[in-house]
Design a protein around this motif. Structure first.
Motif, PDB file in Angstrom:
ATOM      1  N   GLU A  84      28.603   6.736   8.660  1.00  0.00           N
ATOM      2  CA  GLU A  84      29.864   5.659   9.015  1.00  0.00           C
ATOM      3  C   GLU A  84      29.349   4.859  10.246  1.00  0.00           C
ATOM      4  N   SER A  85      28.368   5.604  11.185  1.00  0.00           N
ATOM      5  CA  SER A  85      27.839   4.946  12.189  1.00  0.00           C
ATOM      6  C   SER A  85      26.820   3.729  11.860  1.00  0.00           C
ATOM      7  N   LEU A  86      26.093   4.250  10.623  1.00  0.00           N
ATOM      8  CA  LEU A  86      25.205   3.225  10.329  1.00  0.00           C
ATOM      9  C   LEU A  86      25.979   2.146   9.623  1.00  0.00           C
ATOM     10  N   VAL A  87      26.792   2.528   8.771  1.00  0.00           N
ATOM     11  CA  VAL A  87      27.778   1.321   8.334  1.00  0.00           C
ATOM     12  C   VAL A  87      28.319   0.333   9.419  1.00  0.00           C
ATOM     13  N   ALA A  88      28.754   0.876  10.498  1.00  0.00           N
ATOM     14  CA  ALA A  88      29.124   0.339  11.763  1.00  0.00           C
ATOM     15  C   ALA A  88      27.971  -0.853  11.964  1.00  0.00           C
ATOM     16  N   LEU A  89      26.862  -0.391  12.159  1.00  0.00           N
ATOM     17  CA  LEU A  89      25.628  -1.338  12.532  1.00  0.00           C
ATOM     18  C   LEU A  89      25.526  -2.577  11.430  1.00  0.00           C
ATOM     19  N   LYS A  90      25.538  -1.926  10.322  1.00  0.00           N
ATOM     20  CA  LYS A  90      25.475  -3.238   9.170  1.00  0.00           C
ATOM     21  C   LYS A  90      26.545  -3.907   9.263  1.00  0.00           C
ATOM     22  N   VAL A  91      27.857  -3.423   9.500  1.00  0.00           N
ATOM     23  CA  VAL A  91      28.967  -4.439   9.527  1.00  0.00           C
ATOM     24  C   VAL A  91      28.600  -5.240  10.920  1.00  0.00           C
ATOM     25  N   CYS A  92      28.518  -4.818  11.820  1.00  0.00           N
ATOM     26  CA  CYS A  92      28.024  -5.640  12.911  1.00  0.00           C
ATOM     27  C   CYS A  92      27.246  -6.987  12.925  1.00  0.00           C
ATOM     28  N   SER A  93      26.008  -6.330  12.150  1.00  0.00           N
ATOM     29  CA  SER A  93      25.194  -7.592  11.792  1.00  0.00           C
ATOM     30  C   SER A  93      25.933  -8.560  10.763  1.00  0.00           C
ATOM     31  N   ASN A  94      26.684  -8.189   9.707  1.00  0.00           N
ATOM     32  CA  ASN A  94      27.344  -9.288   8.893  1.00  0.00           C
ATOM     33  C   ASN A  94      28.098  -9.965   9.674  1.00  0.00           C
ATOM     34  N   LYS A  95      29.018  -9.471  10.686  1.00  0.00           N
ATOM     35  CA  LYS A  95      30.030 -10.088  11.302  1.00  0.00           C
ATOM     36  C   LYS A  95      29.449 -11.042  12.622  1.00  0.00           C
ATOM     37  N   GLY A  96      28.198 -10.840  12.820  1.00  0.00           N
ATOM     38  CA  GLY A  96      27.485 -11.780  13.878  1.00  0.00           C
ATOM     39  C   GLY A  96      27.712 -11.019  15.334  1.00  0.00           C
ATOM     40  N   ILE A  97      27.859  -9.724  15.253  1.00  0.00           N
ATOM     41  CA  ILE A  97      27.732  -9.039  16.510  1.00  0.00           C
ATOM     42  C   ILE A  97      26.382  -8.594  16.871  1.00  0.00           C
ATOM     43  N   HIS A  98      25.384  -9.135  17.675  1.00  0.00           N
ATOM     44  CA  HIS A  98      24.176  -8.898  17.808  1.00  0.00           C
ATOM     45  C   HIS A  98      23.910  -8.420  19.220  1.00  0.00           C
ATOM     46  N   SER A  99      24.790  -8.475  20.070  1.00  0.00           N
ATOM     47  CA  SER A  99      24.647  -7.857  21.415  1.00  0.00           C
ATOM     48  C   SER A  99      24.190  -6.459  21.213  1.00  0.00           C
ATOM     49  N   VAL A 100      23.006  -5.944  21.643  1.00  0.00           N
ATOM     50  CA  VAL A 100      22.708  -4.536  21.535  1.00  0.00           C
ATOM     51  C   VAL A 100      23.656  -3.580  22.274  1.00  0.00           C
ATOM     52  N   SER A 101      24.092  -3.923  23.334  1.00  0.00           N
ATOM     53  CA  SER A 101      24.833  -2.961  23.855  1.00  0.00           C
ATOM     54  C   SER A 101      26.297  -2.767  23.361  1.00  0.00           C
ATOM     55  N   HIS A 104      38.728  -0.693  12.747  1.00  0.00           N
ATOM     56  CA  HIS A 104      38.993  -1.950  13.814  1.00  0.00           C
ATOM     57  C   HIS A 104      37.550  -2.854  13.494  1.00  0.00           C
ATOM     58  N   LEU A 105      36.566  -2.482  13.288  1.00  0.00           N
ATOM     59  CA  LEU A 105      35.481  -3.395  13.077  1.00  0.00           C
ATOM     60  C   LEU A 105      35.644  -4.165  11.844  1.00  0.00           C
ATOM     61  N   LEU A 106      35.990  -3.551  10.647  1.00  0.00           N
ATOM     62  CA  LEU A 106      36.143  -3.898   9.526  1.00  0.00           C
ATOM     63  C   LEU A 106      37.063  -4.983   9.408  1.00  0.00           C
ATOM     64  N   LYS A 107      38.592  -4.740  10.257  1.00  0.00           N
ATOM     65  CA  LYS A 107      39.479  -5.774  10.261  1.00  0.00           C
ATOM     66  C   LYS A 107      38.893  -6.868  11.128  1.00  0.00           C
ATOM     67  N   TYR A 108      37.899  -6.946  11.789  1.00  0.00           N
ATOM     68  CA  TYR A 108      37.665  -7.915  12.797  1.00  0.00           C
ATOM     69  C   TYR A 108      37.280  -9.067  11.974  1.00  0.00           C
ATOM     70  N   ASP A 109      37.660 -10.490  12.051  1.00  0.00           N
ATOM     71  CA  ASP A 109      37.406 -11.690  11.524  1.00  0.00           C
ATOM     72  C   ASP A 109      36.693 -12.641  12.363  1.00  0.00           C
TER      73      ASP A 109
END
Length: 123
Positions: A75-92, A111-116
């Motif tokens: 799930e954590s690795l999926v969160a990183l992939k979703v961050c990339s897909n949604k344009g969240i590029h800040s490392v922190s 929460h991350l999946l719901k973010y548009d």
């Protein structure tokens, strides 16, 4: 108020999930690795059930613990992939999502999946 481009979006999971998941995973860990520390006799029918699991299905419980661990890592690795897909590029921010999702699973990932990022956030 400054506008954000969404590269630093982070939303903490609710206290309910933080407490619930922490207690459940903590109890499961104790049952698997240190069952002698748990006073099952004071837990009523739940304690009787847990004693049964420890005495008769300890290997399955051990494998289940590792499966839960692996699921949280996935799930954590999926969160990183979703961050990339949604344009969240800040490392922190990505690290925050990774750690929170590892600790609290889908309660965080939801929460991350719901973010548009295309729609402005409601304040």
């Amino acid at each position: 108020m400054a506008k954000s481009d969404g590269c630093d979006y982070f939303k903490r999971t609710s206290n309910f999930w933080i407490i619930s998941v922490t207690l459940a995973v903590g109890y499961f860990t104790c049952i698997v690795f240190a069952p002698e520390k748990i006073p099952f006799q004071y837990l009523g029918p739940f304690g009787t059930f847990c004693t049964y699991l420890v005495e008769n299905h300890s290997e399955l419980m051990y494998k289940g613990w590792w499966a839960a661990f692996a699921i949280h890592v996935f799930e954590s690795l999926v969160a990183l992939k979703v961050c990339s897909n949604k344009g969240i590029h800040s490392v922190s921010t990505r690290c925050l999502w990774f750690v929170q999702t590892f600790l609290f699973g889908f309660a965080s990932l939801g929460h991350l999946l719901k973010y548009d990022p295309k729609r402005p956030k409601q304040q």
